[in-house]
Enzyme design. Structure first.
Site, PDB file in Angstrom:
ATOM      1  N   GLY A  14      18.934   7.913 -78.093  1.00 48.62           N
ATOM      2  CA  GLY A  14      17.541   8.335 -77.900  1.00 48.62           C
ATOM      3  C   GLY A  14      16.802   7.277 -77.100  1.00 48.62           C
ATOM      4  NE  ARG A  75      20.589  12.221 -78.953  1.00 49.45           N
ATOM      5  CZ  ARG A  75      19.861  11.334 -79.587  1.00 49.45           C
ATOM      6  NH1 ARG A  75      20.387  10.209 -79.991  1.00 49.45           N
ATOM      7  NH2 ARG A  75      18.591  11.576 -79.860  1.00 49.45           N
ATOM      8  CG  ASP A 106      22.717   3.938 -85.791  1.00 46.16           C
ATOM      9  OD1 ASP A 106      22.140   4.643 -84.945  1.00 46.16           O
ATOM     10  OD2 ASP A 106      22.974   4.336 -86.944  1.00 46.16           O
ATOM     11  CB  THR A 129      16.724   2.939 -81.676  1.00 47.60           C
ATOM     12  OG1 THR A 129      16.340   4.024 -82.534  1.00 47.60           O
ATOM     13  CG2 THR A 129      17.115   1.771 -82.565  1.00 47.60           C
ATOM     14  CG  ASP A 131      15.461   6.188 -85.418  1.00 49.18           C
ATOM     15  OD1 ASP A 131      14.378   6.804 -85.411  1.00 49.18           O
ATOM     16  OD2 ASP A 131      16.535   6.708 -85.065  1.00 49.18           O
ATOM     17  CG  ASP A 133      18.505   2.875 -86.928  1.00 51.63           C
ATOM     18  OD1 ASP A 133      18.370   2.292 -85.841  1.00 51.63           O
ATOM     19  OD2 ASP A 133      19.046   3.998 -87.027  1.00 51.63           O
ATOM     20  NE  ARG A 175      17.782  14.133 -86.201  1.00 50.90           N
ATOM     21  CZ  ARG A 175      18.401  14.111 -85.042  1.00 50.90           C
ATOM     22  NH1 ARG A 175      19.488  13.405 -84.890  1.00 50.90           N
ATOM     23  NH2 ARG A 175      17.948  14.806 -84.029  1.00 50.90           N
TER      24      ARG A 175
HETATM   25  P1  ADP Z   1      21.592   5.999 -80.883  1.00 52.66           P
HETATM   26  O1  ADP Z   1      22.340   4.999 -80.087  1.00 52.66           O
HETATM   27  O2  ADP Z   1      20.144   6.078 -80.499  1.00 52.66           O
HETATM   28  O3  ADP Z   1      21.809   5.846 -82.378  1.00 52.66           O
HETATM   29  P2  ADP Z   1      23.405   8.324 -80.945  1.00 52.66           P
HETATM   30  O4  ADP Z   1      23.676   8.244 -82.402  1.00 52.66           O
HETATM   31  O5  ADP Z   1      23.182   9.668 -80.353  1.00 52.66           O
HETATM   32  O6  ADP Z   1      22.149   7.449 -80.490  1.00 52.66           O
HETATM   33  O7  ADP Z   1      24.658   7.654 -80.198  1.00 52.66           O
HETATM   34  C1  ADP Z   1      24.662   7.528 -78.791  1.00 52.66           C
HETATM   35  C2  ADP Z   1      26.029   7.827 -78.252  1.00 52.66           C
HETATM   36  O8  ADP Z   1      26.974   6.845 -78.701  1.00 52.66           O
HETATM   37  C3  ADP Z   1      26.639   9.154 -78.671  1.00 52.66           C
HETATM   38  O9  ADP Z   1      26.151  10.240 -77.925  1.00 52.66           O
HETATM   39  C4  ADP Z   1      28.121   8.896 -78.374  1.00 52.66           C
HETATM   40  O10 ADP Z   1      28.360   8.979 -76.967  1.00 52.66           O
HETATM   41  C5  ADP Z   1      28.261   7.427 -78.782  1.00 52.66           C
HETATM   42  N1  ADP Z   1      28.756   7.309 -80.174  1.00 52.66           N
HETATM   43  C6  ADP Z   1      28.043   7.472 -81.319  1.00 52.66           C
HETATM   44  N2  ADP Z   1      28.808   7.271 -82.414  1.00 52.66           N
HETATM   45  C7  ADP Z   1      30.049   6.968 -81.946  1.00 52.66           C
HETATM   46  C8  ADP Z   1      31.310   6.649 -82.578  1.00 52.66           C
HETATM   47  N3  ADP Z   1      31.442   6.622 -83.905  1.00 52.66           N
HETATM   48  N4  ADP Z   1      32.372   6.396 -81.767  1.00 52.66           N
HETATM   49  C9  ADP Z   1      32.264   6.422 -80.422  1.00 52.66           C
HETATM   50  N5  ADP Z   1      31.121   6.714 -79.775  1.00 52.66           N
HETATM   51  C10 ADP Z   1      30.019   6.984 -80.512  1.00 52.66           C
HETATM   52  O1  F6P Z   2      17.115   8.073 -82.815  1.00 50.56           O
HETATM   53  C1  F6P Z   2      15.865   8.291 -82.246  1.00 50.56           C
HETATM   54  C2  F6P Z   2      15.327   9.657 -82.605  1.00 50.56           C
HETATM   55  O2  F6P Z   2      14.090   9.811 -81.941  1.00 50.56           O
HETATM   56  C3  F6P Z   2      15.163   9.943 -84.110  1.00 50.56           C
HETATM   57  O3  F6P Z   2      14.037   9.345 -84.711  1.00 50.56           O
HETATM   58  C4  F6P Z   2      15.098  11.439 -84.094  1.00 50.56           C
HETATM   59  O4  F6P Z   2      15.485  11.969 -85.337  1.00 50.56           O
HETATM   60  C5  F6P Z   2      16.090  11.802 -83.015  1.00 50.56           C
HETATM   61  O5  F6P Z   2      16.180  10.678 -82.157  1.00 50.56           O
HETATM   62  C6  F6P Z   2      15.730  13.023 -82.207  1.00 50.56           C
HETATM   63  O6  F6P Z   2      16.788  13.301 -81.365  1.00 50.56           O
HETATM   64  P1  F6P Z   2      16.716  14.317 -80.119  1.00 50.56           P
HETATM   65  O7  F6P Z   2      16.056  13.588 -79.012  1.00 50.56           O
HETATM   66  O8  F6P Z   2      18.126  14.625 -79.816  1.00 50.56           O
HETATM   67  O9  F6P Z   2      15.894  15.497 -80.548  1.00 50.56           O
END
Ligand code: ADP
Ligand code: F6P
Length: 323
Positions: A14, A75, A106, A129, A131, A133, A175
């Protein structure tokens, strides 16, 4: 130790305000050390597709105060599969990249951990982020800007809530984290807040609302983190249990945009510089972090641990102040 001459960078997950400031810091601090930077558009998706761009000093001009990310983000859940990670590694080698910097949250760090621990790519994370977190860091880039954006909206809602003597239930992002919700609730003078990390007694709140009416407390603002429940459901329950009218506002993605605050720009600039220092010092599988205003390195596996980071004393204080 391999000499770092060229690095790769992505912004991932995000988006948040301050990612651009972090990118600018990475590119310019790399240049300061005679290291070249290659950016990849659209996070891991663009990495496997080799959507690369050479980032020089002018590529990052005038972005320190811009929200979002000029590198775009996306993503790409497929990256959990080894075949896609292997593809990314081949793109990294093809571009003669000696180390990667991942600016994200994360999920992005889980992928970064794989790049470094499974595939041997020197990789450093930069926490960005809304969040907030990332375990081991007091703050992430973008989280306080998101709080400010939500707060601005809540201040406006308070005007109409007071004038029309209404109860508002406001849903904010998060979330599994109540960081934004708790901070806007405290800073916005909310009467209550529902957090994913804390159990909540709606009957008790409805009793408080009814008691409050008797002593002249007529407007209520209740903040709900999206992971704690739907604002609509909470408002419906309040109406049924109290008989009072309610209104619902879901702030949504507005919280991800806007001009990064001074705090986030400073943090992003410091994080970017420190990420380069760590890579040049031969470190890998780490994220930059800040604790008590000091920069430090935290292992990526620690950084992604889901631990509750909510300071419950802030909740208690919000309740004391909301009498
Ligand atoms: P954020 O980094 O904001 O937490 P996401 O949870 O969507 O956002 O993770 C970003 C991207 O990192 C995902 O779309 C995916 O490409 C990659 N990713 C997330 N979790 C994993 C994982 N367990 N193993 C490998 N790649 C991952
Ligand atoms: O991780 C950042 C965040 O903005 C969260 O707070 C929220 O739940 C989520 O991303 C929303 O994701 P999307 O942009 O895919 O709707």
């Amino acid at each position: 130790m391999r000499k770092i001459k060229r690095i790769g960078v992505i912004t991932s997950g995000g988006d948040c305000s301050g990612m651009n400031a972090a990118l600018r810091s990475v590119v310019r601090c790399a240049l300061y050390h005679n290291v070249e930077t290659i950016g990849f558009y659209r996070a891991y998706k663009g990495l496997v597709r080799n959507e690369s761009v050479r980032l020089g000093r002018r590529s990052v001009s005038n972005i320190v105060g811009r929200g979002g990310t000029i590198l775009k983000t996306d993503r790409f859940p497929e990256f959990k599969e080894k075949s896609w990670q292997k593809k990314a590694v081949s793109v990294i080698h093809k571009n003669k990249i000696d180390g990667m910097i991942v600016i994200g949250g994360d999920g992005s760090f889980r992928a970064a951990h794989k790049l470094s621990s499974v595939w041997g790519i020197p990789t450093i994370g930069v926490p960005a982020t809304i969040d907030n977190d990332i375990n081991g860091s007091d703050f992430t880039i973008g989280s306080f800007t998101a709080v400010n954006v939500a707060l601005e909206a809540i201040d406006k809602i308070r005007d109409t809530a007071t004038s029309m003597e209404r109860i508002f239930v406001i849903e904010v992002m998060g979330r599994s984290e109540g960081f934004i919700a708790l901070h806007v609730a405290l800073a916005g003078g909310a009467e209550d807040v529902l957090l994913p990390e804390m159990s909540f007694d709606i009957d008790r709140m409805c009793e408080d609302i009814k008691e409050g009416r008797k002593i002249g407390k007529i407007s209520w603002i209740i903040v709900v983190a999206e992971g704690a429940g739907k604002a609509e459901d909470v408002a419906g329950a309040i109406s049924i249990k109290t008989g009072f009218e309610t209104r619902v506002v879901v702030l949504g993605h507005v919280q991800r945009g806007g001009i990064p605050s001074a705090f986030d720009r400073v943090l992003a600039s410091r994080f970017g510089a420190y990420a380069i220092d760590l890579l040049l010092a031969g470190k890998t599988d780490k994220t930059v972090a800040v604790e008590a205003n000091r920069l430090k390195a935290v292992s990526l596996s620690t950084a992604v641990k889901a631990v509750s980071r909510i300071d419950t004393s802030l909740y208690d204080l919000m309740k004391i102040l909301a009498i």
